[in-house]
Motif scaffolding. Structure first.
Motif, PDB file in Angstrom:
ATOM      1  N   TYR A  97       0.812  -1.217   0.000  1.00 31.80           N
ATOM      2  CA  TYR A  97       0.000   0.000   0.000  1.00 31.80           C
ATOM      3  C   TYR A  97       0.846   1.268   0.000  1.00 31.80           C
ATOM      4  O   TYR A  97       0.354   2.357  -0.299  1.00 31.80           O
ATOM      5  CB  TYR A  97      -0.930   0.034   1.218  1.00 31.80           C
ATOM      6  N   CYS A  98       2.119   1.161   0.345  1.00 30.79           N
ATOM      7  CA  CYS A  98       2.973   2.354   0.477  1.00 30.79           C
ATOM      8  C   CYS A  98       3.348   2.904  -0.894  1.00 30.79           C
ATOM      9  O   CYS A  98       3.816   2.169  -1.766  1.00 30.79           O
ATOM     10  CB  CYS A  98       4.242   2.012   1.252  1.00 30.79           C
ATOM     11  N   ASP A  99       3.158   4.212  -1.081  1.00 31.94           N
ATOM     12  CA  ASP A  99       3.540   4.866  -2.335  1.00 31.94           C
ATOM     13  C   ASP A  99       5.032   5.158  -2.380  1.00 31.94           C
ATOM     14  O   ASP A  99       5.621   5.262  -3.456  1.00 31.94           O
ATOM     15  CB  ASP A  99       2.765   6.180  -2.514  1.00 31.94           C
ATOM     16  N   VAL A 100       5.644   5.337  -1.228  1.00 33.03           N
ATOM     17  CA  VAL A 100       7.083   5.599  -1.136  1.00 33.03           C
ATOM     18  C   VAL A 100       7.678   4.592  -0.164  1.00 33.03           C
ATOM     19  O   VAL A 100       7.212   4.453   0.971  1.00 33.03           O
ATOM     20  CB  VAL A 100       7.382   7.037  -0.644  1.00 33.03           C
ATOM     21  N   LYS A 101       8.707   3.883  -0.624  1.00 27.28           N
ATOM     22  CA  LYS A 101       9.378   2.892   0.226  1.00 27.28           C
ATOM     23  C   LYS A 101      10.872   3.170   0.217  1.00 27.28           C
ATOM     24  O   LYS A 101      11.464   3.332  -0.845  1.00 27.28           O
ATOM     25  CB  LYS A 101       9.085   1.476  -0.270  1.00 27.28           C
ATOM     26  N   ILE A 102      11.463   3.239   1.408  1.00 22.92           N
ATOM     27  CA  ILE A 102      12.888   3.523   1.555  1.00 22.92           C
ATOM     28  C   ILE A 102      13.539   2.338   2.258  1.00 22.92           C
ATOM     29  O   ILE A 102      13.123   1.951   3.353  1.00 22.92           O
ATOM     30  CB  ILE A 102      13.115   4.817   2.363  1.00 22.92           C
ATOM     31  N   TYR A 103      14.551   1.778   1.619  1.00 27.27           N
ATOM     32  CA  TYR A 103      15.254   0.631   2.187  1.00 27.27           C
ATOM     33  C   TYR A 103      16.711   1.021   2.415  1.00 27.27           C
ATOM     34  O   TYR A 103      17.441   1.306   1.466  1.00 27.27           O
ATOM     35  CB  TYR A 103      15.199  -0.569   1.241  1.00 27.27           C
ATOM     36  N   ALA A 120      20.580   4.571   0.516  1.00 22.33           N
ATOM     37  CA  ALA A 120      19.315   3.842   0.553  1.00 22.33           C
ATOM     38  C   ALA A 120      18.743   3.739  -0.848  1.00 22.33           C
ATOM     39  O   ALA A 120      18.994   4.596  -1.703  1.00 22.33           O
ATOM     40  CB  ALA A 120      18.317   4.543   1.475  1.00 22.33           C
ATOM     41  N   TRP A 121      17.986   2.688  -1.075  1.00 18.77           N
ATOM     42  CA  TRP A 121      17.202   2.565  -2.304  1.00 18.77           C
ATOM     43  C   TRP A 121      15.811   3.089  -2.019  1.00 18.77           C
ATOM     44  O   TRP A 121      15.184   2.729  -1.014  1.00 18.77           O
ATOM     45  CB  TRP A 121      17.142   1.109  -2.769  1.00 18.77           C
ATOM     46  N   MET A 155      15.549   4.732  -7.164  1.00 21.84           N
ATOM     47  CA  MET A 155      16.635   5.694  -7.008  1.00 21.84           C
ATOM     48  C   MET A 155      17.533   5.268  -5.849  1.00 21.84           C
ATOM     49  O   MET A 155      17.032   4.896  -4.789  1.00 21.84           O
ATOM     50  CB  MET A 155      16.077   7.094  -6.718  1.00 21.84           C
ATOM     51  N   ARG A 156      18.835   5.334  -6.069  1.00 20.91           N
ATOM     52  CA  ARG A 156      19.776   5.128  -4.970  1.00 20.91           C
ATOM     53  C   ARG A 156      20.219   6.500  -4.491  1.00 20.91           C
ATOM     54  O   ARG A 156      20.852   7.264  -5.233  1.00 20.91           O
ATOM     55  CB  ARG A 156      20.979   4.298  -5.423  1.00 20.91           C
ATOM     56  N   LEU A 157      19.888   6.827  -3.253  1.00 22.47           N
ATOM     57  CA  LEU A 157      20.130   8.163  -2.726  1.00 22.47           C
ATOM     58  C   LEU A 157      20.953   8.108  -1.446  1.00 22.47           C
ATOM     59  O   LEU A 157      20.954   7.103  -0.731  1.00 22.47           O
ATOM     60  CB  LEU A 157      18.791   8.866  -2.428  1.00 22.47           C
ATOM     61  N   ALA A 158      21.648   9.192  -1.185  1.00 23.18           N
ATOM     62  CA  ALA A 158      22.379   9.346   0.074  1.00 23.18           C
ATOM     63  C   ALA A 158      21.450   9.999   1.090  1.00 23.18           C
ATOM     64  O   ALA A 158      20.757  10.971   0.775  1.00 23.18           O
ATOM     65  CB  ALA A 158      23.630  10.192  -0.132  1.00 23.18           C
ATOM     66  N   MET A 159      21.407   9.449   2.294  1.00 18.07           N
ATOM     67  CA  MET A 159      20.557   9.997   3.349  1.00 18.07           C
ATOM     68  C   MET A 159      21.343  11.021   4.170  1.00 18.07           C
ATOM     69  O   MET A 159      22.475  10.761   4.565  1.00 18.07           O
ATOM     70  CB  MET A 159      20.037   8.876   4.249  1.00 18.07           C
ATOM     71  N   ILE A 160      20.726  12.158   4.410  1.00 18.38           N
ATOM     72  CA  ILE A 160      21.344  13.184   5.243  1.00 18.38           C
ATOM     73  C   ILE A 160      20.318  13.655   6.267  1.00 18.38           C
ATOM     74  O   ILE A 160      19.116  13.530   6.054  1.00 18.38           O
ATOM     75  CB  ILE A 160      21.858  14.387   4.414  1.00 18.38           C
ATOM     76  N   ASP A 161      20.790  14.197   7.377  1.00 22.21           N
ATOM     77  CA  ASP A 161      19.863  14.687   8.391  1.00 22.21           C
ATOM     78  C   ASP A 161      19.430  16.111   8.043  1.00 22.21           C
ATOM     79  O   ASP A 161      20.022  16.776   7.191  1.00 22.21           O
ATOM     80  CB  ASP A 161      20.513  14.632   9.779  1.00 22.21           C
TER      81      ASP A 161
END
Length: 204
Positions: A92-98, A158-159, A168-174
């Protein structure tokens, strides 16, 4: 906006309160579907109780409710709701971050969600005459990332899967590295000063 905050040492003590708020909010929205839009941010969402989360997620859009639910592991979701319901919640999730995966099973699941790249290889063979060279080309598919490569990813990467877009493979930042968020956030009343560093990303 309503914020319910607790120090990490007492987070579980607040679970009944937050669970009651979630239940009441959903019930009010069902009785008044034309009301104000509501957005739920559920940090450590597995600590909260929902009466029927999978069913509620089916109708939340029509009730003008959106939610960000953060969990530590899919296995925790399975333990709480069962594998079938956990899979439905994920679907059901439209956005998923792994990110930060440690389970080979989930890494393989993520690898299977990625597209395949085409690898071309050429081989050479020589005939009796050195000038006669045969060139053979073959192609084969390969996952963009295999399960072991996903497990070896930098913990800051994260993907991200967004419905309707390519992965998308993205870098996570605070938030302390995002302009203007780093200037808009106040100090945390429970855990001290806000995060702040050199801006790596700017929202205009």
């Amino acid at each position: 906006a309503v914020f319910v905050m607790a120090p990490l040492s007492h987070a579980r003590d607040f679970t009944p309160v937050v669970s009651l708020l979630n239940h009441s909010l959903l019930e009010v929205a069902k009785r008044n579907p034309a009301g104000h839009p509501v957005h739920i941010v559920g940090e450590e969402a597995l600590n909260f109780r929902f009466s029927n989360l999978a069913s509620d997620m089916e109708t939340m859009r029509g009730l003008k409710i959106s939610a960000d639910l953060y969990i530590q592991s899919f296995n925790g979701l399975v333990r709480k709701y069962g594998r079938e319901t956990a899979s439905s919640i994920e679907a059901y999730c439209d956005v998923k971050i792994y990110g930060g995966l440690t389970s080979m099973e989930r890494a393989q699941y993520l690898s299977d969600m990625l597209a395949e790249a085409t690898i071309r290889r050429q081989g050479y063979s020589y005939q009796a005459d050195v000038k006669d060279i045969l060139v053979a080309t073959n192609e084969r598919g390969r996952r963009l990332m295999t399960a072991d490569e996903i497990l070896a990813m930098d913990r800051r990467d994260a993907w991200v899967f967004v419905r309707g877009l390519r992965p998308m493979r993205l870098a996570m930042i605070d938030y302390g590295r995002v302009d203007p968020w780093r200037d808009e956030v106040a100090d945390n009343p429970l855990e001290g000063a806000k995060l702040r560093g050199d801006a790596l990303f700017t929202i205009r």
